[in-house]
Each structure stands twice: as C-alpha cells, then as structure tokens.
Design a protein around this motif. Structure first.
Motif, PDB file in Angstrom:
ATOM      1  N   UNK A 120      81.633  54.879   3.137  1.00 27.43           N
ATOM      2  CA  UNK A 120      80.776  54.977   1.946  1.00 27.43           C
ATOM      3  C   UNK A 120      81.180  56.135   1.049  1.00 27.43           C
ATOM      4  N   UNK A 121      81.247  57.347   1.620  1.00 25.55           N
ATOM      5  CA  UNK A 121      81.604  58.511   0.803  1.00 25.55           C
ATOM      6  C   UNK A 121      83.091  58.551   0.480  1.00 25.55           C
ATOM      7  N   UNK A 122      83.926  58.017   1.369  1.00 24.62           N
ATOM      8  CA  UNK A 122      85.369  58.035   1.115  1.00 24.62           C
ATOM      9  C   UNK A 122      85.740  57.168  -0.079  1.00 24.62           C
ATOM     10  N   UNK A 123      85.007  56.076  -0.312  1.00 17.39           N
ATOM     11  CA  UNK A 123      85.297  55.207  -1.453  1.00 17.39           C
ATOM     12  C   UNK A 123      85.073  55.923  -2.789  1.00 17.39           C
ATOM     13  N   UNK A 124      84.228  56.939  -2.795  1.00 20.41           N
ATOM     14  CA  UNK A 124      83.931  57.653  -4.031  1.00 20.41           C
ATOM     15  C   UNK A 124      84.986  58.701  -4.372  1.00 20.41           C
ATOM     16  N   UNK A 125      85.883  58.973  -3.433  1.00 21.44           N
ATOM     17  CA  UNK A 125      86.939  59.952  -3.676  1.00 21.44           C
ATOM     18  C   UNK A 125      88.175  59.259  -4.243  1.00 21.44           C
ATOM     19  N   UNK A 126      88.981  60.029  -4.924  1.00 24.82           N
ATOM     20  CA  UNK A 126      90.196  59.468  -5.526  1.00 24.82           C
ATOM     21  C   UNK A 126      91.232  59.102  -4.463  1.00 24.82           C
ATOM     22  N   UNK A 127      91.278  59.855  -3.367  1.00 23.02           N
ATOM     23  CA  UNK A 127      92.280  59.613  -2.330  1.00 23.02           C
ATOM     24  C   UNK A 127      91.994  58.346  -1.526  1.00 23.02           C
ATOM     25  N   UNK A 128      90.734  57.894  -1.474  1.00 19.90           N
ATOM     26  CA  UNK A 128      90.366  56.715  -0.686  1.00 19.90           C
ATOM     27  C   UNK A 128      89.644  55.671  -1.534  1.00 19.90           C
ATOM     28  N   UNK A 129      89.824  55.681  -2.819  1.00 18.26           N
ATOM     29  CA  UNK A 129      89.127  54.725  -3.690  1.00 18.26           C
ATOM     30  C   UNK A 129      89.586  53.291  -3.442  1.00 18.26           C
ATOM     31  N   UNK A 130      90.801  53.110  -2.936  1.00 19.47           N
ATOM     32  CA  UNK A 130      91.323  51.759  -2.697  1.00 19.47           C
ATOM     33  C   UNK A 130      90.666  51.076  -1.507  1.00 19.47           C
ATOM     34  N   UNK A 131      89.783  51.752  -0.774  1.00 24.01           N
ATOM     35  CA  UNK A 131      89.057  51.101   0.318  1.00 24.01           C
ATOM     36  C   UNK A 131      88.115  50.018  -0.194  1.00 24.01           C
ATOM     37  N   UNK A 132      87.693  50.110  -1.453  1.00 26.94           N
ATOM     38  CA  UNK A 132      86.789  49.120  -2.036  1.00 26.94           C
ATOM     39  C   UNK A 132      87.502  47.820  -2.391  1.00 26.94           C
ATOM     40  N   UNK A 133      88.832  47.761  -2.284  1.00 22.13           N
ATOM     41  CA  UNK A 133      89.570  46.546  -2.616  1.00 22.13           C
ATOM     42  C   UNK A 133      89.504  45.498  -1.509  1.00 22.13           C
ATOM     43  N   UNK A 134      89.034  45.865  -0.326  1.00 17.82           N
ATOM     44  CA  UNK A 134      88.948  44.924   0.801  1.00 17.82           C
ATOM     45  C   UNK A 134      87.491  44.765   1.201  1.00 17.82           C
ATOM     46  N   UNK A 135      87.243  43.788   2.060  1.00 21.20           N
ATOM     47  CA  UNK A 135      85.888  43.544   2.537  1.00 21.20           C
ATOM     48  C   UNK A 135      85.392  44.724   3.358  1.00 21.20           C
ATOM     49  N   UNK A 136      84.093  45.007   3.247  1.00 24.56           N
ATOM     50  CA  UNK A 136      83.507  46.134   3.955  1.00 24.56           C
ATOM     51  C   UNK A 136      83.246  45.829   5.437  1.00 24.56           C
ATOM     52  N   UNK A 137      83.159  44.541   5.789  1.00 23.86           N
ATOM     53  CA  UNK A 137      82.822  44.156   7.163  1.00 23.86           C
ATOM     54  C   UNK A 137      83.895  44.601   8.159  1.00 23.86           C
ATOM     55  N   UNK A 138      85.186  44.334   7.913  1.00 23.03           N
ATOM     56  CA  UNK A 138      86.205  44.810   8.875  1.00 23.03           C
ATOM     57  C   UNK A 138      86.269  46.324   8.987  1.00 23.03           C
ATOM     58  N   UNK A 139      85.956  47.044   7.905  1.00 24.66           N
ATOM     59  CA  UNK A 139      85.976  48.502   7.962  1.00 24.66           C
ATOM     60  C   UNK A 139      84.870  49.011   8.877  1.00 24.66           C
ATOM     61  N   UNK A 140      83.674  48.437   8.748  1.00 30.09           N
ATOM     62  CA  UNK A 140      82.583  48.823   9.636  1.00 30.09           C
ATOM     63  C   UNK A 140      82.891  48.461  11.088  1.00 30.09           C
ATOM     64  N   UNK A 141      83.522  47.298  11.290  1.00 35.72           N
ATOM     65  CA  UNK A 141      83.872  46.880  12.637  1.00 35.72           C
ATOM     66  C   UNK A 141      84.911  47.813  13.256  1.00 35.72           C
ATOM     67  N   UNK A 142      85.783  48.377  12.437  1.00 32.34           N
ATOM     68  CA  UNK A 142      86.787  49.313  12.942  1.00 32.34           C
ATOM     69  C   UNK A 142      86.117  50.557  13.527  1.00 32.34           C
ATOM     70  N   UNK A 143      85.048  51.046  12.870  1.00 33.96           N
ATOM     71  CA  UNK A 143      84.305  52.194  13.398  1.00 33.96           C
ATOM     72  C   UNK A 143      83.614  51.821  14.709  1.00 33.96           C
ATOM     73  N   UNK A 144      83.028  50.617  14.763  1.00 32.63           N
ATOM     74  CA  UNK A 144      82.358  50.183  15.987  1.00 32.63           C
ATOM     75  C   UNK A 144      83.354  50.034  17.136  1.00 32.63           C
ATOM     76  N   UNK A 145      84.547  49.527  16.833  1.00 35.46           N
ATOM     77  CA  UNK A 145      85.571  49.403  17.877  1.00 35.46           C
ATOM     78  C   UNK A 145      85.985  50.767  18.411  1.00 35.46           C
TER      79      UNK A 145
END
Length: 400
Positions: free
Chosen positions: A64-89
């Motif tokens: 959530x907060x990383x998407x607001x930064x310039x270094x990680x803004x490209x995280x919003x280009x993909x679906x949020x579900x796999x990103x959340x699942x990566x943390x759960x894994x």
C-alpha cells in the motif's frame, strides 16, 4: 480406518501465453518477487528481542505505502491479489521454519526463508476474484485469457490458481481443487518394493521395473554445463546456453517423473498395502562415485507419489519400514540369517533350506514381511535365527 470425504489436490496444465502476455507475466513475477524480498528485509532488520511485523503490517508497508513512492510506483501495474498472497506465503514460510525448530513439523529440514532470484523458478498465486474460467480459457486479472492445454478436466471448481514459469521458459497453471477418494478393488493384499539403481524397483511378486535410460541426455547436460561455465557472464550466448541446459534438465526430470508416476499409480491401484524402505538418501549421496546416479533415481519422489495416491483411493496404505531392517541378510523362505553381503553379490544360496535367491527379490519379500508385521511384534532382526557361521554361498557376481 476413517477416510475424509474430500481432499485437496493440484492439477497442473501447460499454457502458451502470447508475447504481450509474457511481458505482463514478467511484470507480475517481478512485482511478487520484489514484495517478498522487501518484506524479508524488513523482518531481518527488526532488532533482536523485538516483535516482528504481522502480515497485515507487511502488506501495508510493502504494497500500500510502497505504491505511493516513486521507486515502487510500478507495483500498481499488476493485480493486487498476487502481491498480497506473496506476503501470506512468506508468513507460511516463517511458520514452517519455527515449527520445525520446535519439533512440531516432521520431515526434511526447513531453513530460514531466503530471497527470491530472477533466474529461478517464478510463480504468482491468484485467489478467487483474481481469476475465472470461461469457455475453456483461464482469465487472469490484468493479464488476459490464457491459452490452456486441457490434458484432463478439472474435478471441481478451483479455489486458487498459481501461474508458474520454470527455468526452461515453460509456463504452467496449477489449480487447487477438492477431489473425492475413489473406490477400487485391489488385486493383491500387499507388495514389498526394493529400490535400486540399475533396476528402479524390484517387487516381491518377482517383477523388476527398470527406469528409462537417460544416459545420452545426461552427457549432453554435462557438456552444456561445461560450455556454460566458459561463457562470459552477462552475454547473450551465456543466456541462450543457460536456457538450453535448463530445457534438457527439465526433459530429464519429466522422464523420471513420468516413470515414477506410472509406477506409483499401478502399485497403489493393484495393492492394498505398499511397503517401502526408509532409505538414507542424504547419506548415500556422499558416495562420490554414485552421487549423481542416486540423486537422479527419484527414490524419494516415488515414495511421495505413492503416499499421495494412496490417500486418493479408499482402503490403500503405504507403510515404511526402518532403514536398519536387515532385509538382505536373511532368507525369505526359512528365516536363516547369513549376515552382510558385498554389493557385488547378486545371488545367494541358503545353506539351511537350499533355496537360491536373487538378492533384490529376496530383499523385497523381506520388506513385505516386515511391513505386514504386527505393531506389538519385535523387530524381525531380533527374532530371526542367529548364526556366526557362513550361511550363504555366492553363486553369481555382477558389478552394480
């Protein structure tokens, strides 16, 4: 014995994404990898004695907060579900690590979670809401409809799907589904299996199953790895060599797994009880002469497949006897114990009953007998007749 009405299983299919979809999948894999690595960095940075952040806190910081930064803004280009699942894994990986340390988890050693690499196997998991199946095509959020090779129908509606890219550049979809155990009448009450190198499995019925010969492919792999070691790092030639070697290794793995799959399926379907030895493979591979052959024999894989398939058929059981059971040291007919034999001796003659035994067939029969022994019975090695005299006569010597 009680059986579960339903159990979870994985169904894997090959997919063929288009060029644009390959680009989108590369973005997805990269984002999942970065989120995993960022979360692992935060956990490692916590001072000793302080509480680690929870999964919810890691998702807030790394997504959530990383998407607001310039270094990680490209995280919003993909679906949020796999990103959340990566943390759960990652949370599951930590739980498995600490459960093993505390003795709550058995099996192979579970190490501390490691950083993911770009050249390794890539994966991303979608839960419900991130994928759908329509008209024999699988839709992935922000990726599109994937052309899927349906080798078999799905038994039920999947709860999740994992898109995988292996080191050879192949793409797969792995579905988690619920299956109901089937009913099948066994032909035999049980079978003992003695695993080997030249002969993959020797059954107590007298049958010998040989693994498919991949020696020619093994020579190509070793030659390719020598070329890869001489290639300049970062060059296009090195990358092409790496992919070529990975494809040959994938082909070799597929051949071994196909052989083990078919053998495990036949053993479980035809026998109510399958008895195997608990082999110390990690200790055997220390033998430098046979390390490569033992590693690629797939003994552990065959055992795992038998155990998994036994759960899918009612009234099936896989038993594993102790690795210290002296199955090759006594006669399967009269129980006369002759002691240790050299590996070069492949056939023995029992001087007590006069029966000539093939070494592997005799061991498989003893494995079956040990597996069918009652739980309150003493180990077979303690009840067999003991003798200090020579109790066998070598009749044939072969090199393994």
């Amino acid at each position: 014995m009680q059986y579960n009405a339903y159990m979870k299983a994985r169904y894997q299919y090959r997919i063929y994404p288009t060029t644009n979809q390959q680009v989108e999948l590369a973005k997805l894999f990269g984002c999942c990898r970065v989120v995993w690595n960022d979360a692992l960095v935060l956990v490692k940075a916590v001072p000793k004695g302080k509480q680690w952040p929870s999964n919810a806190e890691l998702q807030k910081l790394c997504i959530t907060q990383a998407k607001k930064t310039e270094a990680r803004s490209w995280l919003s280009e993909v679906s949020n579900i796999p990103l959340q699942q990566s943390i759960q894994d990652l949370g599951v990986a930590f739980k498995n690590f600490f459960d093993y340390r505390k003795g709550k988890r058995e099996g192979r050693r579970i190490g501390f979670p490691r950083f993911k690499k770009k050249m390794s196997r890539q994966s991303a998991r979608f839960r419900k809401g991130g994928f759908s199946i329509k008209a024999e095509k699988v839709y992935l959020a922000k990726v599109g409809d994937m052309q899927t090779k349906w080798s078999r129908p799905l038994p039920s509606e999947p709860s999740s799907v994992t898109v995988i890219k292996d080191c050879a550049g192949r793409y797969f979809l792995s579905f988690v589904v619920e299956v109901e155990p089937t009913e099948a009448e066994p032909k035999n009450q049980g079978v003992g299996i003695d695993l080997g190198l030249e002969t993959l499995a020797t059954l107590s019925t007298g049958e010998k199953v040989k693994a498919r010969d991949t020696s020619d492919l093994d020579l190509k792999i070793r030659k390719g790895k020598r070329k890869l070691a001489r290639a300049v790092k970062g060059s296009k030639r090195r990358e092409s060599l790496r992919v070529a070697v990975a494809r040959m290794e994938a082909k070799q793995r597929d051949i071994r797994r196909d052989c083990n799959q078919k053998l495990a399926t036949r053993l479980v379907r035809e026998n109510s009880v399958v008895v195997l030895e608990d082999l110390n493979v990690s200790g055997m591979v220390k033998n430098r002469t046979l390390a490569r052959t033992i590693s690629r024999a797939g003994w552990r894989q065959l055992r795992t497949l038998c155990e998994a398939k036994a759960k899918m058929i009612n009234e099936r059981e896989v038993r594993v006897i102790s690795r210290w059971e002296p199955t090759s040291q006594y006669c399967s007919c009269c129980g006369y114990r002759w002691g240790k034999l050299d590996l070069s001796i492949r056939s023995v003659l029992c001087l007590n009953c006069g029966t000539e035994h093939d070494r592997d067939k005799n061991a498989s029969k003893n494995i079956k007998a040990a597996g069918h022994a009652d739980s309150n019975r003493q180990a077979l090695s303690s009840v067999r007749p003991q003798s200090g005299a020579v109790a066998c006569l070598p009749t044939q010597q072969e090199a393994i």
